[in-house]
Scaffold this active site. Structure first.
Site, PDB file in Angstrom:
ATOM      1  N   LEU A  36      15.492  -7.740  13.539  1.00 45.70           N
ATOM      2  CA  LEU A  36      15.017  -6.844  14.609  1.00 45.70           C
ATOM      3  C   LEU A  36      15.052  -5.381  14.174  1.00 45.70           C
ATOM      4  O   LEU A  36      15.018  -4.485  15.015  1.00 45.70           O
ATOM      5  CB  LEU A  36      15.837  -7.037  15.908  1.00 45.70           C
ATOM      6  N   PHE A  84       7.544 -13.308   6.256  1.00 45.08           N
ATOM      7  CA  PHE A  84       7.041 -11.967   6.579  1.00 45.08           C
ATOM      8  C   PHE A  84       8.105 -10.886   6.401  1.00 45.08           C
ATOM      9  O   PHE A  84       7.762  -9.718   6.202  1.00 45.08           O
ATOM     10  CB  PHE A  84       6.603 -11.890   8.051  1.00 45.08           C
ATOM     11  N   SER A 128      -0.070  -8.479  -0.251  1.00 44.57           N
ATOM     12  CA  SER A 128      -0.854  -7.358   0.259  1.00 44.57           C
ATOM     13  C   SER A 128      -1.932  -6.994  -0.746  1.00 44.57           C
ATOM     14  O   SER A 128      -1.730  -7.124  -1.964  1.00 44.57           O
ATOM     15  CB  SER A 128       0.087  -6.168   0.460  1.00 44.57           C
ATOM     16  N   TYR A 156       6.490  -0.175  -2.946  1.00 42.62           N
ATOM     17  CA  TYR A 156       6.225  -1.280  -2.017  1.00 42.62           C
ATOM     18  C   TYR A 156       5.330  -2.331  -2.689  1.00 42.62           C
ATOM     19  O   TYR A 156       5.621  -3.533  -2.657  1.00 42.62           O
ATOM     20  CB  TYR A 156       5.551  -0.730  -0.746  1.00 42.62           C
ATOM     21  N   LYS A 160       5.896  -6.454  -3.829  1.00 41.58           N
ATOM     22  CA  LYS A 160       5.008  -7.580  -3.481  1.00 41.58           C
ATOM     23  C   LYS A 160       4.575  -8.321  -4.746  1.00 41.58           C
ATOM     24  O   LYS A 160       4.551  -9.546  -4.778  1.00 41.58           O
ATOM     25  CB  LYS A 160       3.782  -7.069  -2.713  1.00 41.58           C
TER      26      LYS A 160
END
Ligand code: NAD
Ligand code: WQD
Length: 366
Positions: A36, A84, A128, A156, A160
């Site tokens: 969260l 995810f 991505s 980032y 990936k």
């Protein structure tokens, strides 16, 4: 009986919540794990509101292998994972790279270990288009096919690309182990889904993107300009060699993207192909000025903007060639970027405080 049970890491987040909804709507049971840190449990209520089913939920950090192990043990029917959970802000990734490697790479390692321990064979990974970097450095690679060499240009993107490699190596090793033991080696499979620019919201106006911090993506920012929360959009560069000088992206409706996960998972379970990479994009590129115009026409007025210098790290064109996903998965986008603008506007105009407010009664009655 359920078609299968899927553990969705990051399932209360933007794309994860839409994918969890699609899975439930197609007969899967869903178990979400999420810290969260960039989402809210209210997403679970909205999923329930829309489809009448609620995913199981565990608040945990995806780097916590023991906690993941306990979830797999509690839900022995899980045979697939859609992964995810990650940090995703390109700019921030250059400022706190170790945190990005810890969560994005370390989280995947923990998940793969816990999956192995519990004999969970299928993983679908959120990659991505950013792994391609600047595809214009090669001739004939726009729109970008999966065979375009990858070459990320930011931290980032590096996380990936690394995770794509880790999953590829791991699945190959697991298959080899089974092969040597004379067992059905096709058991382990992975999908690397390279998304282009996800956007939009649920057509009901009940679900959408509700990040905890300040948005930096074009469409959420346009939403804020339209509601008056921001005075104008800053356009990062109008001196690109494109049709109107602004950069080109392939905007994909989040509902189409969620369906892409469902069909990729079904493909893994049915065809057991090993590891496959698929582009999830529309194949249609739009410029920044075209997006401002499209969103403005949904809102019903011209949206103010100011042209600034280019943003560091941006590339001219990221448009997908989605032919492989069309052919192998039978998947293509069905919703246009104009529809994404319309759904996004319904979401932001009705829920200015996102999930921190109850949805308006009109939406609930519709
Ligand atoms: P999001 O931030 O809405 O969802 C990510 C979810 O992961 C959030 O719910 C967050 O709370 C959770 N999470 C983050 N760190 C965690 C941790 N350590 N442990 C457990 N949960 C954690 O982002 P999104 O847009 O839905 O993106 C989902 C995935 O798709 C990410 O992997 C992202 O990198 C990838 N992706 C996103 C885009 C995009 O533009 N949105 C494009 C391509 C790929
Ligand atoms: C789109 C276009 C900007 C904001 C990023 C990540 C990528 C993926 C999707 C996760 C660009 C322009 C934007 C603004 C602008 N995410 N723009 N003014 O950069 O294509 O992709 O999100 O995986 O990895 O890199 O998306 O929405 O930030 O930008 O002019 O205030 O809009 O320059 O041309 P991007 P974006």
């Amino acid at each position: 009986m359920a078609v299968g049970t899927v553990l969705v890491s990051g399932g209360t987040g933007y794309i994860g919540s839409f994918t969890s909804l699609a899975l439930l709507e197609h007969g899967y049971d869903v178990v979400i794990v999420d810290s969260l840190c960039n989402s809210s449990k209210v997403a679970l209520d909205r999923i329930d509101l829309i489809c009448g089913k609620r995913p199981a939920f565990y608040e945990l950090d995806v780097t916590d292998e023991d906690a993941l192990d306990r979830v797999f043990k509690k839900h022995p029917a899980i045979d697939s994972v859609i992964h995810f959970a990650a940090l995703k802000a390109v700019g921030e990734s250059g400022e706190i790279p170790l945190e990005y490697y810890r969560v994005n790479v370390g989280g995947t390692l923990a998940l793969l270990r816990a999956m192995s321990k519990n004999n969970v064979p299928n993983i679908v990974f959120s990659s991505s288009a950013t792994v391609y970097g600047d595809a214009t450095r090669f001739p004939n690679m726009i729109p970008i096919p999966e065979r375009c060499p990858i070459g990320p240009t930011n931290t980032y993107g590096h996380t990936k690309a690394m995770v794509e490699q880790i999953i590829t190596d791991h699945i190959e090793a697991e298959r080899n182990k089974l092969k040597k033991a004379g067992q059905a080696f096709e058991h382990f499979n992975g999908a690397l889904l390279r998304y282009f620019n996800p956007c939009g919201a649920h057509p009901s106006g009940l679900m959408g993107e509700d990040p905890q911090g300040v948005p930096y993506n074009l469409l959420p920012l346009l939403g804020k300009v339209a509601t008056g929360e921001r005075e104008k959009l800053l356009v990062f560069g109008d001196d690109y060699p494109s049709r109107d000088g602004t950069a080109i992206r392939d905007y994909i409706h989040v509902v189409d993207l969620a369906r892409g996960h469902l069909v990729a998972l079904n493909y893994l379970r049915e065809h057991k192909p090993g590891v496959r990479a698929w582009n999830l994009g529309s194949g249609r590129g739009s410029t920044v000025f075209e997006m401002i115009k499209a969103f403005g026409s949904v809102v019903g007025r011209d949206l103010p903007y100011e042209v600034m210098p280019r943003r560091q790290g941006d590339v001219l064109d990221l448009t997908a060639n989605p032919a492989l996903a069309n052919k192998e998965l039978g998947w293509k986008t069905e919703l246009t970027m104009e529809k994404a603008c319309e759904d996004l506007w319904r979401w932001v105009s009705n829920n200015p405080r996102g999930y921190r407010q109850d949805p308006p009664a009109e939406l609930l009655e519709a």
